[in-house]
Design a protein around this motif. Structure first.
Motif, PDB file in Angstrom:
ATOM      1  N   ARG A 180      31.659  38.304  48.166  1.00  0.00           N
ATOM      2  CA  ARG A 180      30.230  38.479  48.240  1.00  0.00           C
ATOM      3  C   ARG A 180      29.799  38.963  49.600  1.00  0.00           C
ATOM      4  O   ARG A 180      30.590  39.103  50.495  1.00  0.00           O
ATOM      5  CB  ARG A 180      29.632  37.163  47.866  1.00  0.00           C
ATOM      6  CG  ARG A 180      30.392  36.624  46.643  1.00  0.00           C
ATOM      7  CD  ARG A 180      29.802  35.401  46.079  1.00  0.00           C
ATOM      8  NE  ARG A 180      28.990  35.732  44.938  1.00  0.00           N
ATOM      9  CZ  ARG A 180      28.520  34.829  44.098  1.00  0.00           C
ATOM     10  NH1 ARG A 180      28.725  33.574  44.286  1.00  0.00           N
ATOM     11  NH2 ARG A 180      27.787  35.167  43.104  1.00  0.00           N
ATOM     12  N   ALA A 195      26.266  28.371  41.789  1.00  0.00           N
ATOM     13  CA  ALA A 195      25.717  29.701  42.066  1.00  0.00           C
ATOM     14  C   ALA A 195      25.692  30.533  40.787  1.00  0.00           C
ATOM     15  O   ALA A 195      26.557  30.382  39.931  1.00  0.00           O
ATOM     16  CB  ALA A 195      26.568  30.412  43.115  1.00  0.00           C
ATOM     17  N   GLY A 196      24.689  31.392  40.678  1.00  0.00           N
ATOM     18  CA  GLY A 196      24.650  32.322  39.559  1.00  0.00           C
ATOM     19  C   GLY A 196      25.825  33.269  39.656  1.00  0.00           C
ATOM     20  O   GLY A 196      26.222  33.664  40.746  1.00  0.00           O
ATOM     21  N   ARG A 197      26.389  33.590  38.527  1.00  0.00           N
ATOM     22  CA  ARG A 197      27.546  34.492  38.543  1.00  0.00           C
ATOM     23  C   ARG A 197      27.565  35.257  37.236  1.00  0.00           C
ATOM     24  O   ARG A 197      27.219  34.733  36.186  1.00  0.00           O
ATOM     25  CB  ARG A 197      28.836  33.710  38.743  1.00  0.00           C
ATOM     26  CG  ARG A 197      29.227  32.809  37.586  1.00  0.00           C
ATOM     27  CD  ARG A 197      30.183  31.710  38.023  1.00  0.00           C
ATOM     28  NE  ARG A 197      29.528  30.735  38.890  1.00  0.00           N
ATOM     29  CZ  ARG A 197      30.077  30.236  40.000  1.00  0.00           C
ATOM     30  NH1 ARG A 197      31.273  30.611  40.359  1.00  0.00           N
ATOM     31  NH2 ARG A 197      29.417  29.357  40.729  1.00  0.00           N
ATOM     32  N   GLU A 253      26.422  42.294  43.853  1.00  0.00           N
ATOM     33  CA  GLU A 253      25.654  41.377  44.685  1.00  0.00           C
ATOM     34  C   GLU A 253      25.594  41.812  46.143  1.00  0.00           C
ATOM     35  O   GLU A 253      24.741  41.360  46.895  1.00  0.00           O
ATOM     36  CB  GLU A 253      26.224  39.962  44.576  1.00  0.00           C
ATOM     37  CG  GLU A 253      25.870  39.315  43.249  1.00  0.00           C
ATOM     38  CD  GLU A 253      26.134  37.826  43.239  1.00  0.00           C
ATOM     39  OE1 GLU A 253      25.472  37.110  44.000  1.00  0.00           O
ATOM     40  OE2 GLU A 253      27.007  37.392  42.478  1.00  0.00           O
ATOM     41  N   ARG A 263      36.141  34.901  47.018  1.00  0.00           N
ATOM     42  CA  ARG A 263      34.783  35.283  47.432  1.00  0.00           C
ATOM     43  C   ARG A 263      34.747  36.779  47.497  1.00  0.00           C
ATOM     44  O   ARG A 263      35.624  37.408  48.007  1.00  0.00           O
ATOM     45  CB  ARG A 263      34.480  34.758  48.823  1.00  0.00           C
ATOM     46  CG  ARG A 263      34.498  33.266  48.887  1.00  0.00           C
ATOM     47  CD  ARG A 263      33.206  32.793  49.438  1.00  0.00           C
ATOM     48  NE  ARG A 263      32.366  32.367  48.354  1.00  0.00           N
ATOM     49  CZ  ARG A 263      31.233  31.709  48.558  1.00  0.00           C
ATOM     50  NH1 ARG A 263      30.822  31.446  49.761  1.00  0.00           N
ATOM     51  NH2 ARG A 263      30.502  31.332  47.541  1.00  0.00           N
ATOM     52  N   PHE A 268      26.339  29.926  47.855  1.00  0.00           N
ATOM     53  CA  PHE A 268      26.447  31.359  48.092  1.00  0.00           C
ATOM     54  C   PHE A 268      25.104  32.042  48.314  1.00  0.00           C
ATOM     55  O   PHE A 268      24.884  32.685  49.326  1.00  0.00           O
ATOM     56  CB  PHE A 268      27.182  32.049  46.951  1.00  0.00           C
ATOM     57  CG  PHE A 268      27.034  33.532  47.041  1.00  0.00           C
ATOM     58  CD1 PHE A 268      27.639  34.223  48.080  1.00  0.00           C
ATOM     59  CD2 PHE A 268      26.239  34.226  46.154  1.00  0.00           C
ATOM     60  CE1 PHE A 268      27.466  35.577  48.218  1.00  0.00           C
ATOM     61  CE2 PHE A 268      26.056  35.589  46.287  1.00  0.00           C
ATOM     62  CZ  PHE A 268      26.679  36.260  47.319  1.00  0.00           C
ATOM     63  N   ARG A 282      27.869  39.605  53.161  1.00  0.00           N
ATOM     64  CA  ARG A 282      27.714  39.003  54.458  1.00  0.00           C
ATOM     65  C   ARG A 282      28.531  39.792  55.439  1.00  0.00           C
ATOM     66  O   ARG A 282      29.568  40.318  55.073  1.00  0.00           O
ATOM     67  CB  ARG A 282      28.218  37.572  54.485  1.00  0.00           C
ATOM     68  CG  ARG A 282      27.357  36.750  55.401  1.00  0.00           C
ATOM     69  CD  ARG A 282      27.625  35.284  55.145  1.00  0.00           C
ATOM     70  NE  ARG A 282      27.845  35.069  53.740  1.00  0.00           N
ATOM     71  CZ  ARG A 282      28.827  34.297  53.297  1.00  0.00           C
ATOM     72  NH1 ARG A 282      29.639  33.724  54.111  1.00  0.00           N
ATOM     73  NH2 ARG A 282      28.996  34.124  52.002  1.00  0.00           N
TER      74      ARG A 282
END
Lengths: 468, 306
Positions: free
Chosen positions: A466, B196-198, A280, A464, B144, A468
């Motif tokens: 992800r 959220a997609g996961r 992601e 987390r 997210f 950013r």
């Protein structure tokens, strides 16, 4: 392509490993054992969602080649068979010209695809890729269908520092204005993020054709979900017919999708898979390599990819040193610690291990995330320099001290040390060629857990990982 | 349920997209003289092409072979009926109605991998229940993905549902917590929690999901009453892995099969119901808020084969 996570293509790989095992030790390839092996190959491909028509063709070709005279005379039928299947897979998935050509400035890159295939994220990933290549891309929010899609692209653009054009009105008009503006501003590339659409939705297909007609994109890519089943051929064919694609970007390959769509889509459109999405984070877009993919499918691992990926994040010399160390297994906790940061950039230890030949199928039970890396880091930091160089020094009292220092249990420390040693031996075995990757099962039992790596207690920290 | 509604909606989907949901199975049976090896091979190919999967396809073909042997018939017409009932009974494994709470609010937790259509499906569910006169609240717990809360917010405005949301990047469980409180305070009938997609292979994110679930469970007794996994009808065999992992993490109670208005047959649900006993509860048939129908095994099986 290589940071595909441990499960990727695993099942295909396992199947092929089975086939190879069966053929190994047989003197010649006969019609009978080829038929058996081909049945397995067929099953494996179907279970991987390769379209059945594509599978039928593939099996026919391989069968014909396998039964050829050269094969029967060959010294090792198993090797020969693997090579035939491998070459055929490469042939089916290749060739690919790396990178995105830049015939003009701005180069217009259009993304299209079904709903939910990952176009918006991919647009940002392509922009990030171009930035890494030293280009100065911009993006166009041409998805005025899905609520907040424009907003989403703007946020991603903001994260990358890439300009996002948006506007009112119809998508083709927005695109035309955006391209004009890009010309004025002087961006190197313009990435058009179009709305997701069904290939049988005539109105929406007209719209996307209109965008293509009026902006004359230099590259048109289909964004395709790696988890797509048999229907992948239908949508790919339709998009190719309407837009005459230049390539395909396969997304969501970081899960356990076996990615049969890659084979199918290439087979029906003849258009190359250009990139794959493997996470992601916005830098998780990688160039596609059919030969490596075939290696991977056949269970040969991906050491070359590992080296290349390392080269991008660290300098070449460092990369060579690192690979040597990994394979010769001379690395100490000190090296390990130094590399933790780089490893994160490269996608984490799990990804790295999964690239080591033969380890793919052994990694099923491993559960190491970046969060756990932090814990490992803490443990290593609590070691003395001497301990880092010679883990054997670590006895019970040292263990306790390290555990106290890093806020873990003593058994976490011993788990880490034990597993570190195992890993080192394993790498060494591969590096020296003493052990073939597929026999590694004895060194590392499937489902083995790295104790020290595993979070044991419930912690408040939010998982987390992800961007950013 | 209203059987006619399902077919109507399917037909509408068809006319809009000249879509053909049916596979060539009907055709195959009509032209076949007898059910033999060649016939079964062709049937297998069609079923695999509909994403039913190798294993389930083999098992269906085996059933048919056995039925032909046991009844001593090779009459295609007769076996056609047997096939449809066979697939229908597989789809009915684990079948159950949508659970509504005895006393409001009913909480529906919605999860799935990225891009399957969670947010749109939630809008459809909300519209569906509002159409029944229920008061619906949405929890924007996808904090997210960029602009995910905005996306759900736009849907909420369109259909006139209430929504609880926090800033992007905030704790999704905290949003669900607040939504539960709001639901109780405002006398809401149905609370739908977006997540959220996961990827189902990401253990950290799966843990995050079970945390959301336990927060909801602590806040409202018996909640969540439904845990729906949104599956993309175009998905292949990987959907089994998705269903298995989500079931393990949050005990999903049903499947929302989205995007059935394309050319994909969604045959993978046959394998999922069969193997995992997870029932399909809704299907999504378009991009509008009212493009939703409760699942009907018989009609789905018929639609797949006629």
């Amino acid at each position: 392509m290589h940071l595909w996570g441990d499960f990727l293509f695993e099942a295909i790989t396992e199947k092929f490993e089975g086939v190879v095992r069966r053929l190994r030790g047989k003197a010649i390839i006969t019609e009978k054992n080829v038929a058996d092996a081909m049945r397995e190959v067929r099953m494996a491909l179907l279970e991987a969602d390769v379209n059945y028509a594509v599978v039928r063709e593939f099996v026919k070709t391989v069968e014909k080649k396998a039964l050829g005279a050269d094969v029967l005379k060959s010294v090792s039928p198993a090797q020969q068979f693997v090579k035939i299947v491998h070459d055929e897979l490469v042939e089916l998935m290749g060739p690919v010209e790396p990178g995105i050509p830049q015939p003009d400035s701005p180069t217009i890159i259009m993304l299209a695809g079904l709903q939910g295939s990952g176009k918006t994220t991919t647009a940002a990933k392509v922009a990030s890729y171009l930035l890494r290549k030293g280009r100065r891309p911009s993006m166009v929010a041409a998805d005025v269908q899905r609520p907040a899609a424009v907003e989403q692209l703007k946020i991603l653009g903001g994260q990358l520092g890439v300009e996002v054009f948006s506007g009112e009105g119809k998508a083709p008009d927005i695109c035309v204005r955006a391209v004009e503006r890009a010309r004025l501003v002087g961006t190197s590339d313009v990435i058009l993020d179009t709305a997701g659409r069904l290939h049988i939705d005539e109105e929406m297909m007209m719209e996307v054709k209109d965008i293509a007609r009026r902006t004359e994109p230099h590259q048109v890519y289909l964004v395709c979900d790696a988890m797509t089943g048999q229907d992948a051929v239908n949508s790919a064919k339709a998009f190719d017919e309407e837009l005459s694609l230049d390539g395909v970007i396969l997304t969501k390959l970081d899960g356990d999708a076996r990615g049969g769509a890659a084979l199918s889509v290439k087979a029906v459109t003849g258009k190359p898979i250009k990139f794959i999405g493997v996470g992601e984070k916005l830098d998780k877009l990688e160039e596609f390599h059919p030969d490596r993919m075939a290696d991977r499918i056949l269970g040969m691992g991906d050491v070359v990819s590992l080296v290349e990926k390392a080269r991008e994040t660290v300098d070449a010399e460092e990369a060579a040193r690192m690979q040597e160390k990994m394979l010769k297994a001379e690395f100490t906790f000190e090296d390990f610690h130094k590399q933790l940061g780089q490893m994160r950039k490269m996608g984490g230890i799990k990804d790295i291990l999964s690239m080591v030949p033969g380890l793919g199928s052994q990694m099923g039970g491993l559960d190491i995330s970046d969060g756990e890396l932090t814990r490992i880091e803490a443990m290593i930091q609590s070691m003395t320099p001497a301990e880092r160089r010679k883990p054997d020094l670590i006895d019970q009292s040292r263990r306790r001290r390290i555990a106290r220092g890093s806020g873990v249990q003593a058994e976490d420390v011993s788990g880490l040390v034990k597993q570190f040693r195992q890993m080192r031996d394993m790498m060494q075995a591969i590096g020296s060629g003493r052990v073939s990757p597929s026999s590694l099962g004895t060194l590392m039992q499937p489902g083995a857990k790295i104790k020290g790596f595993k979070r044991r207690s419930k912690r408040k920290r939010r998982p987390r990982r992800r961007h950013r | 349920m209203v059987l006619g509604g399902f077919l109507d909606k399917l037909k509408r989907g068809l006319s809009k997209t000249r879509r053909v949901l049916s596979t060539p199975v009907g055709e195959l049976f009509r032209r076949a003289r007898q059910v033999d090896a060649a016939f079964l091979e062709e049937l297998e190919e069609i079923l695999i092409g509909a994403d039913v999967g190798v294993e389930t396809t083999m098992s269906i073909a085996e059933d048919l072979r056995r039925a032909a042997r046991d009844t001593g018939t090779a009459d295609p017409e007769e076996l056609y009926g047997i096939l449809k009932r066979d697939v229908e009974s597989r789809l009915r494994k684990g079948e159950s109605d949508v659970t509504l709470a005895d006393s409001s609010p009913t909480v529906i937790l919605v999860a799935g991998v990225n891009g399957t259509g969670k947010t749109t499906s939630i809008a459809k569910l909300a519209a569906y229940y509002m159409g029944q006169g229920k008061k619906v609240l949405l929890s924007a717990s996808d904090t997210f993905r960029a602009a995910a809360t905005e996306q759900l917010g736009i849907w909420a405005d369109r259909i006139g549902a209430d929504i609880v949301r926090h800033k992007m990047g905030s704790d999704p469980a905290a949003v669900a917590f607040d939504a539960c409180e709001a639901a109780a305070a405002r006398g809401v009938d149905i609370l739908i929690v977006d997540t959220a997609g996961r990827l189902h292979t990401d253990s950290n994110l799966m843990r995050e999901l079970s945390k959301i679930k336990s927060v909801v469970a602590r806040k409202i007794p018996g909640a969540p009453h439904e845990v729906l996994l949104v599956l993309d009808a175009t998905a292949g065999q990987n959907a089994i892995s998705q269903a298995r992992n989500f079931k393990q993490a949050i005990e999903i109670t049903g499947i929302f099969l989205a995007k059935l208005d394309g050319t994909a047959k969604g045959g993978i649900v046959v394998a999922i119901c069969d193997k995992l006993g997870i029932p399909v509860k809704f299907v999504g048939l378009g991009e509008g808020a009212d493009d939703i129908e409760p699942f009907d095994a018989e009609l789905f099986s018929r639609a797949l084969f006629e």
